[in-house]
Design a protein around this motif. Structure first.
Motif: not given
Length: 208
Positions: A38-43, A83-84, A149-157, A190-193
């Protein structure tokens, strides 16, 4: 705060996501669920500036009121955890952590930050081993702290728990949520679970 306004995603003539908007406050995790394809990872790739050229997308992205969608990936200061774990297999755990820390920090400070991360992970004795010597759960934790540690301003999982067994999954979810809260940055999962989304203790959007 991370904001997305009126996001649309297409693959050729096929519409995948329509008119998606959300706001994520600092220290909070928004979860997005939906079927494969559906495009979750593409988002996430759109937010990080790495969207596949086969896809087209529109939408306004703001991070702390700064427009992101017109910037290149390196300028966005967005962390992406996949995922990895994607640790460098030829580098020691310490070297993996040091690699992420911005070079504007003094060399001694960089080593202190990496050592502190090892202690937080409970593996100070594993500084000089290669990633293959760690368990799956340890690798997942190292990957998270390397990203932070890279000091991001937001995190995508991007489904970072999917390859862990159920018991380990619970531990790593809790670790991830605590670290996001300590870093005080907005995060998008983003997740299926549904259990992943529930564990993040935030809002959940279901795409269909």
């Amino acid at each position: 705060m991370l904001s997305l306004k009126n996001f649309n995603l297409q693959l050729g003539e096929q519409s995948l996501i329509q008119n998606l908007s959300f706001d994520i406050q600092k220290g909070e995790v928004l979860s997005i669920m939906g079927p494969s394809g559906i495009g979750k990872s593409s988002l996430l790739h759109y937010l990080s500036g790495t969207l596949d050229h086969a896809l087209s997308a529109q939408g306004e992205v703001l991070l702390d009121n700064k427009t992101l969608h017109d910037l290149g990936p390196q300028e966005r200061q967005v962390g992406l955890l996949q995922q990895s774990p994607l640790l460098f297999p030829h580098m020691s755990i310490l070297e993996n952590l040091l690699f992420a820390i911005p070079h504007h920090h003094h060399k001694k400070t960089r080593h202190q930050k990496a050592q502190h991360a090892l202690e937080k992970l409970g593996i100070p004795d594993k500084a000089n081993v290669l990633p293959e010597a760690l368990s799956g759960g340890q690798q997942a934790r190292v990957a998270l702290l390397r990203t932070l540690l890279a000091e991001p301003n937001c995190l995508l999982l991007d489904e970072p728990f999917s390859k862990l067994d159920p018991a380990l999954r619970r531990e790593v979810r809790e670790f991830v949520l605590n670290e996001i809260r300590q870093a005080n940055i907005p995060a998008l999962l983003v997740t299926h679970d549904p259990e992943d989304a529930k564990a993040m203790q935030g809002q959940c959007i279901e795409l269909s």
